[in-house]
Structures are given as C-alpha cells and as structure tokens.
Design a protein around this motif. Structure first.
Motif, PDB file in Angstrom:
ATOM      1  N   LEU A   1       0.830  -1.206   0.000  1.00 45.85           N
ATOM      2  CA  LEU A   1       0.000   0.000   0.000  1.00 45.85           C
ATOM      3  C   LEU A   1       0.863   1.254   0.000  1.00 45.85           C
ATOM      4  O   LEU A   1       0.594   2.221  -0.717  1.00 45.85           O
ATOM      5  N   ASN A   2       1.924   1.233   0.818  1.00 48.61           N
ATOM      6  CA  ASN A   2       2.765   2.426   0.900  1.00 48.61           C
ATOM      7  C   ASN A   2       3.453   2.698  -0.433  1.00 48.61           C
ATOM      8  O   ASN A   2       3.543   3.841  -0.883  1.00 48.61           O
ATOM      9  N   THR A   3       3.934   1.636  -1.072  1.00 50.88           N
ATOM     10  CA  THR A   3       4.664   1.827  -2.327  1.00 50.88           C
ATOM     11  C   THR A   3       3.726   2.270  -3.447  1.00 50.88           C
ATOM     12  O   THR A   3       4.051   3.176  -4.220  1.00 50.88           O
ATOM     13  N   LEU A   4       2.563   1.635  -3.520  1.00 56.02           N
ATOM     14  CA  LEU A   4       1.719   1.837  -4.700  1.00 56.02           C
ATOM     15  C   LEU A   4       0.656   2.916  -4.510  1.00 56.02           C
ATOM     16  O   LEU A   4       0.064   3.359  -5.490  1.00 56.02           O
ATOM     17  N   ALA A   5       0.384   3.306  -3.237  1.00 55.51           N
ATOM     18  CA  ALA A   5      -0.782   4.180  -3.060  1.00 55.51           C
ATOM     19  C   ALA A   5      -0.590   5.319  -2.064  1.00 55.51           C
ATOM     20  O   ALA A   5      -1.559   5.995  -1.727  1.00 55.51           O
ATOM     21  N   GLU A   6       0.634   5.556  -1.578  1.00 52.63           N
ATOM     22  CA  GLU A   6       0.814   6.622  -0.576  1.00 52.63           C
ATOM     23  C   GLU A   6       0.289   7.948  -1.129  1.00 52.63           C
ATOM     24  O   GLU A   6       0.612   8.335  -2.254  1.00 52.63           O
ATOM     25  N   GLY A   7      -0.548   8.606  -0.338  1.00 50.46           N
ATOM     26  CA  GLY A   7      -1.091   9.901  -0.743  1.00 50.46           C
ATOM     27  C   GLY A   7      -2.289   9.790  -1.675  1.00 50.46           C
ATOM     28  O   GLY A   7      -2.949  10.785  -1.962  1.00 50.46           O
ATOM     29  N   GLY A   8      -2.580   8.586  -2.149  1.00 48.66           N
ATOM     30  CA  GLY A   8      -3.726   8.413  -3.046  1.00 48.66           C
ATOM     31  C   GLY A   8      -4.802   7.565  -2.396  1.00 48.66           C
ATOM     32  O   GLY A   8      -4.735   7.264  -1.202  1.00 48.66           O
TER      33      GLY A   8
ATOM     34  N   SER B   1      -4.141   3.432   6.964  1.00 53.15           N
ATOM     35  CA  SER B   1      -3.759   4.776   7.372  1.00 53.15           C
ATOM     36  C   SER B   1      -2.264   4.839   7.697  1.00 53.15           C
ATOM     37  O   SER B   1      -1.609   5.833   7.400  1.00 53.15           O
ATOM     38  N   LYS B   2      -1.698   3.771   8.246  1.00 56.38           N
ATOM     39  CA  LYS B   2      -0.239   3.752   8.473  1.00 56.38           C
ATOM     40  C   LYS B   2       0.532   3.821   7.162  1.00 56.38           C
ATOM     41  O   LYS B   2       1.663   4.318   7.120  1.00 56.38           O
ATOM     42  N   SER B   3      -0.057   3.280   6.108  1.00 61.55           N
ATOM     43  CA  SER B   3       0.655   3.242   4.825  1.00 61.55           C
ATOM     44  C   SER B   3       0.627   4.602   4.136  1.00 61.55           C
ATOM     45  O   SER B   3       1.329   4.822   3.157  1.00 61.55           O
ATOM     46  N   GLY B   4      -0.208   5.501   4.637  1.00 59.32           N
ATOM     47  CA  GLY B   4      -0.327   6.811   4.013  1.00 59.32           C
ATOM     48  C   GLY B   4      -1.317   6.833   2.870  1.00 59.32           C
ATOM     49  O   GLY B   4      -1.461   7.834   2.166  1.00 59.32           O
ATOM     50  N   ALA B   5      -2.045   5.732   2.677  1.00 65.59           N
ATOM     51  CA  ALA B   5      -3.067   5.707   1.629  1.00 65.59           C
ATOM     52  C   ALA B   5      -4.424   6.022   2.245  1.00 65.59           C
ATOM     53  O   ALA B   5      -4.633   5.833   3.443  1.00 65.59           O
TER      54      ALA B   5
ATOM     55  N   ARG C   1      -7.592  10.322  -8.187  1.00 63.47           N
ATOM     56  CA  ARG C   1      -6.707  10.035  -7.043  1.00 63.47           C
ATOM     57  C   ARG C   1      -6.611   8.534  -6.740  1.00 63.47           C
ATOM     58  O   ARG C   1      -5.844   8.121  -5.886  1.00 63.47           O
ATOM     59  N   THR C   2      -7.403   7.727  -7.439  1.00 67.11           N
ATOM     60  CA  THR C   2      -7.396   6.284  -7.158  1.00 67.11           C
ATOM     61  C   THR C   2      -6.088   5.654  -7.622  1.00 67.11           C
ATOM     62  O   THR C   2      -5.687   5.826  -8.768  1.00 67.11           O
ATOM     63  N   ARG C   3      -5.427   4.936  -6.700  1.00 67.43           N
ATOM     64  CA  ARG C   3      -4.142   4.311  -7.060  1.00 67.43           C
ATOM     65  C   ARG C   3      -4.269   2.810  -7.263  1.00 67.43           C
ATOM     66  O   ARG C   3      -3.531   2.227  -8.019  1.00 67.43           O
ATOM     67  N   LEU C   4      -5.192   2.191  -6.507  1.00 67.89           N
ATOM     68  CA  LEU C   4      -5.362   0.752  -6.735  1.00 67.89           C
ATOM     69  C   LEU C   4      -6.669   0.244  -6.141  1.00 67.89           C
ATOM     70  O   LEU C   4      -7.305   0.917  -5.327  1.00 67.89           O
ATOM     71  N   LEU C   5      -7.051  -0.947  -6.610  1.00 69.03           N
ATOM     72  CA  LEU C   5      -8.175  -1.669  -6.008  1.00 69.03           C
ATOM     73  C   LEU C   5      -7.574  -2.748  -5.124  1.00 69.03           C
ATOM     74  O   LEU C   5      -6.627  -3.411  -5.519  1.00 69.03           O
ATOM     75  N   LEU C   6      -8.136  -2.877  -3.917  1.00 67.80           N
ATOM     76  CA  LEU C   6      -7.627  -3.886  -2.989  1.00 67.80           C
ATOM     77  C   LEU C   6      -8.729  -4.886  -2.688  1.00 67.80           C
ATOM     78  O   LEU C   6      -9.862  -4.518  -2.370  1.00 67.80           O
ATOM     79  N   ARG C   7      -8.358  -6.158  -2.816  1.00 68.52           N
ATOM     80  CA  ARG C   7      -9.282  -7.214  -2.420  1.00 68.52           C
ATOM     81  C   ARG C   7      -8.634  -7.928  -1.233  1.00 68.52           C
ATOM     82  O   ARG C   7      -7.432  -8.192  -1.247  1.00 68.52           O
TER      83      ARG C   7
ATOM     84  N   SER D   1      12.316   2.370   0.767  1.00 70.05           N
ATOM     85  CA  SER D   1      13.183   2.230   1.950  1.00 70.05           C
ATOM     86  C   SER D   1      12.486   1.465   3.085  1.00 70.05           C
ATOM     87  O   SER D   1      13.131   0.907   3.961  1.00 70.05           O
ATOM     88  N   LEU D   2      11.165   1.437   3.036  1.00 72.49           N
ATOM     89  CA  LEU D   2      10.426   0.648   4.026  1.00 72.49           C
ATOM     90  C   LEU D   2      10.784  -0.844   3.911  1.00 72.49           C
ATOM     91  O   LEU D   2      10.765  -1.578   4.901  1.00 72.49           O
ATOM     92  N   PHE D   3      11.111  -1.283   2.702  1.00 66.79           N
ATOM     93  CA  PHE D   3      11.471  -2.694   2.498  1.00 66.79           C
ATOM     94  C   PHE D   3      12.662  -3.073   3.368  1.00 66.79           C
ATOM     95  O   PHE D   3      12.725  -4.158   3.942  1.00 66.79           O
TER      96      PHE D   3
END
Ligand SMILES: *Cc1c(COP(=O)(O)O)cnc(C)c1O
Length: 474
Positions: A175-182, A205-209, A232-238, A333-335
């Motif tokens: 989530l942080n990599t693909l959707a932070e701020g979105g 919310s921790k991921s910033g998404a 603003r949509t960055r991804l769909l999560l299932r 860098s979170l990795f």
C-alpha cells in the motif's frame, strides 16, 4: 533441649559475603553467572529469615535447611534460568494454530537453518562474480518455478517475489509503495480484522493511503468500485475473509471482473490472500479457497500472503506479482526495515524446494492436512486402550479438525477424537494439568470432556501424551 529464640536463629544464618566465598556456590558461577547465583542466594536467605520469624523453623529444621543451602540455591537459580519459550504438544487439531506458533518447520528446513546460522553464507554475495548480491535471489527462482503460468504459456514473465517479516508487513509495503497519498478502494465486506490487531483501515492509514470504502457489508458490485474510481485512485484492494464468512443475501464481483475494471482504468488490483496456498485445497476436500497461482492467473497484479499459514514455512510475508510493481516495492526504503533475516530465507528455501519436488509429506502442515480420519482413528484407539484406568474414561468419537491460520474458516477435516473424563478432575482441571506437563499438552475442552485430536500430534509423541495422562490420573 534449650529453646532458641528467633534472634539467635537469625544470627546463625550466613551472610551473603560468607556464602559468596563458599566453593560449592563458586562452582555454580561458571554455569549460571555470579550475579544470578548471588541473587538466588539472597532470595533463599530471605525466605529462611521469613520462615524463622513466622515460627515455621525451629533449630533442628533450620540446621537441616542450612545443610542443604547450596542445593536450594542451585535449584532456585536453575529455575530462574529456564527458557520461557518451550515446545508444546498441540492436541487441539487446529493445524495452523496462531497462538501455538502456526506452521511447524520441516526437518530439511531446520537442518538448513542450522547450517546457515552457524557460519558465514552467501546471503548477499554472488559467488560467480564476487560482487554484492541480493538476498531475495535465493528464493526468487523457486517462486518463479512454482508460480509459472503454464496454462497461459506465460512462463517467461512469471511473477517476481520478495519477502518481508509477515503478511501484515507485506500489505503495508504494497500500500505504501503503490498508493501513498492516493486512494485505495476496498469493499465494505472486506474491511477485516485478523487476530492480533491487524485491521485493514488501520494498516491503510499507516501506509499513508486513503481508504475509499464501497458497497455494503453483504453486497458489493463492480459498479460500486467503478463509481468510486477517480483521478486520485491508485489501486483496487481485495482482502480475503480469512476468519469469517458472509452468507445469505450476498454478492461480490469475480476476480476476473475486478481485473477487467482495474486494467481498464490502468490501475493495479492487489489481493491480500492471507493464507497463500501454493497447492489446490480441493486435494484435501476443501473448495472455494483461491491459490496464489489462481489469483495471478486471473490477472491480479500483486498478491500478498503469509509464509507460515497454508504454505507451511517460516513466519514471513510474501509479495508476488508484476515484476515492475514488485521491484518498486523492493526499492522502497520501508522494504529495508521490513526485510527478513538469513534464517527465514533458509527455512523458506527448504520449504519451497519440497513443493518443487512434490514432496508434501516432508512439510509438517501439509502432512497433517493429508492424514485421513482412519489413520487418526487407529492412533486414537490405541491411545484410548492405553488409558483404560479406573479414573480415566476414554472414548473415541467423530470430530472435526481445523486448518486454522485463516484458511477456509468454516471448512473442516473429518477426524477421530479421544474424549476424556476423569473421576477426580473436571475437564477444565484435567486440561490445566495437561498444560503443566513437560512438554505441555494443549487440548480442547467441550461439554465437560477433554478432547484430543491426534491430527496435530506427531505420531512419535502419542506415547508422551499417554504417559502424561496416566501420571495425572495416578
Ligand atoms: C493472516 C492474515 C494477515 C496477517 O498475516 P500475518 O502473516 O499474520 O502478518 C493479513 N491479511 C489476511 C487476509 C490474513 O489472513
């Protein structure tokens, strides 16, 4: 004999200084450490002092206690240094028991861990070139073999894989990599909480998404996702409903429909699978659980799953999917903060090799899933026969084992249970006594009986269980 008062008895106790020079105690320093021995000596003296002042020790009893002082101190210091973490016998029949450490590791995984732990290794070193290497190189190839999509003939672009500390970390990193701020769109029917405080809205919310909930608890349609998509949509999560089910008036889009929607809008579909089966659970009679390959084959861009659930390996979070998305996660860098150590790679590599070789038998969790009701029944009958004593009543009955670890929450495996009652002890007391055995035995209690499911007990420990029960009942 002249009565001796408390003050005199107290004066006959040795001082810590004197005790500390005692050669018997000094020989304990090497084993337990000086500080710990002195602490135990202090505690032992203080207990004697207390027993004197409360009149529990007369002169004779005190002399006896003083003559055994060194051994009392030794047993106290030994007690204080026993491991807190210990092996237990899991007789609950829950194969991936979250409170009991989930998947036990295979012998080959344990051997490989021991080999890598004890010496230097090529963890981040390319032996061919002498250059710095990547630690995920050790498992990426194995995942490629296991996840190559032979059906679609896409084997060259098989999924890339990286490994982090657990699946919670995998979801956070994705989530942080693909959707932070979105924005990330999730169905209201999938806003799950997994035991131990993993909650989708909080991880989001921790991921910033930003979480965009759509649909309702029981029904979510493709249209609901579609109308929430914006710039603003960055991804769909299932998210897999690992520990609950919604039944009745329900509806959810198929994976294929969500893939089509996501790709039509050039955004990725990420799936938190939780369990992460690399094999088809229909082989053990469980339908409706997606495998990792099913999801990737259906076009899901990134899947996350646990290493110690259905995979039967070490605690880890595994991220498999599109090479470009996975490499952007590796570059985050979170990795670095979430990565795993060499021991996890060693255990994972050995577990994956068992899959590549088709050797289910060697992975304990898979071996336990494969046991038939008849195989367990034969062991249960044998155990029940050994327990036939005046105080214990043992009966073998039909029952159900659980896979656990968030796989198929309501799917069970048929088993045979040893149902126990004891004339001297209630079922709760009997199960508490079992937990105090060495090794401790954890059982289920239902309707006034202790139930033992040998599915999750290694056969070599059946006799340990019998011995413990006979000792408790004696
Ligand atoms: C188990 C599970 C998690 C958490 O995985 P851990 O490996 O325990 O961190 C997250 N999502 C789902 C759907 C799960 O089933």
């Amino acid at each position: 004999m002249k009565a001796v008062g408390h003050p005199e008895l107290l004066r006959s106790l040795p001082s810590i200084d004197v005790l500390g020079r005692n050669p018997e105690l000094q020989s304990l320093y090497i084993i337990y450490g000086r500080g710990a021995v002195i602490d135990a000596a202090r505690a032992t003296l203080s207990q004697l002092r207390q027993e004197i002042t409360s009149g529990l020790l007369d002169e004779d009893k005190l002399n006896l206690a003083l003559s055994a002082l060194s051994s009392a101190i030794e047993s106290r210091v030994r007690q204080s240094q026993t491991y807190s973490l210990c092996g237990v016998i899991n007789a609950t029949g829950v194969i991936l028991h979250t409170n009991l450490g989930r998947a036990p590791l295979s012998e080959t995984a344990i051997d490989h861990i021991a080999e890598i732990a004890a010496q230097y290794s090529n963890l981040e070193f390319e032996l061919a070139t002498g250059l710095r290497g990547k630690r995920d190189a050790h498992i990426d190839g194995l995942f490629r073999q296991l996840l190559k999509d032979e059906l679609a003939g896409k084997s060259e672009e098989a999924a890339s894989t990286i490994v982090v500390n657990n699946n919670a970390a995998a979801v956070l990193l994705a989530l942080n990599t693909l959707a932070e701020g979105g924005e990330v769109i999730v169905s209201r029917g999938e806003l799950v909480e997994i035991g131990g405080s993993f909650r989708i809205p909080e991880v989001m919310s921790k991921s910033g998404a930003i979480l965009r909930e759509v649909g309702t608890t029981n029904r979510t349609r493709v249209r609901d996702y579609e109308s929430a998509i914006n710039e603003r949509t960055r991804l769909l999560l299932r998210v897999h409903r690992s520990n609950f089910e919604i039944t009745g008036f329900t509806e959810e889009p198929s994976t294929a429909d969500l893939v089509a929607l996501a790709h039509g809008h050039q955004i990725p579909l990420v799936e938190d699978l939780g369990g992460g089966a690399l094999f088809d659970l229909r082989s053990i009679g469980i339908a409706g659980e997606p495998t990792v390959l099913d999801s990737l084959r259906a076009g899901v861009d990134v899947v996350t799953y646990s290493g110690d659930k259905l995979l039967g390996g070490p605690q880890a979070g595994i991220i498999s999917g599109s090479a470009s998305l996975v490499s952007s996660m590796r570059a985050n860098s979170l990795f670095r903060a979430l990565r795993v150590d060499k021991l996890t790679y060693a255990a994972l590599e050995a577990t994956l090799l068992a899959y590549v070789r088709g050797n289910r038998e060697s992975v304990p969790a898979l071996r336990m899933m494969d046991l038939t009701r008849e195989q367990i029944g034969a062991r249960a009958e044998k155990l029940a026969r050994r327990l036939a004593s005046a105080k214990l009543h043992a009966e073998v009955i039909d029952g159900e084992s659980l896979i656990g670890g968030g796989a198929a929450p309501s799917s069970t495996l048929p088993t045979r249970l040893v149902a126990l009652t004891c004339s001297d002890l209630s079922a709760d007391e009997l199960s508490a006594r079992l937990r105090r055995e060495s090794p401790p035995i954890v059982a289920r209690v239902e309707e006034g009986r202790v139930l033992l499911d040998l599915r999750t007990v290694p056969p070599a420990q059946d006799s340990t269980v019998a011995d413990s029960l006979l000792r408790i009942a004696a």
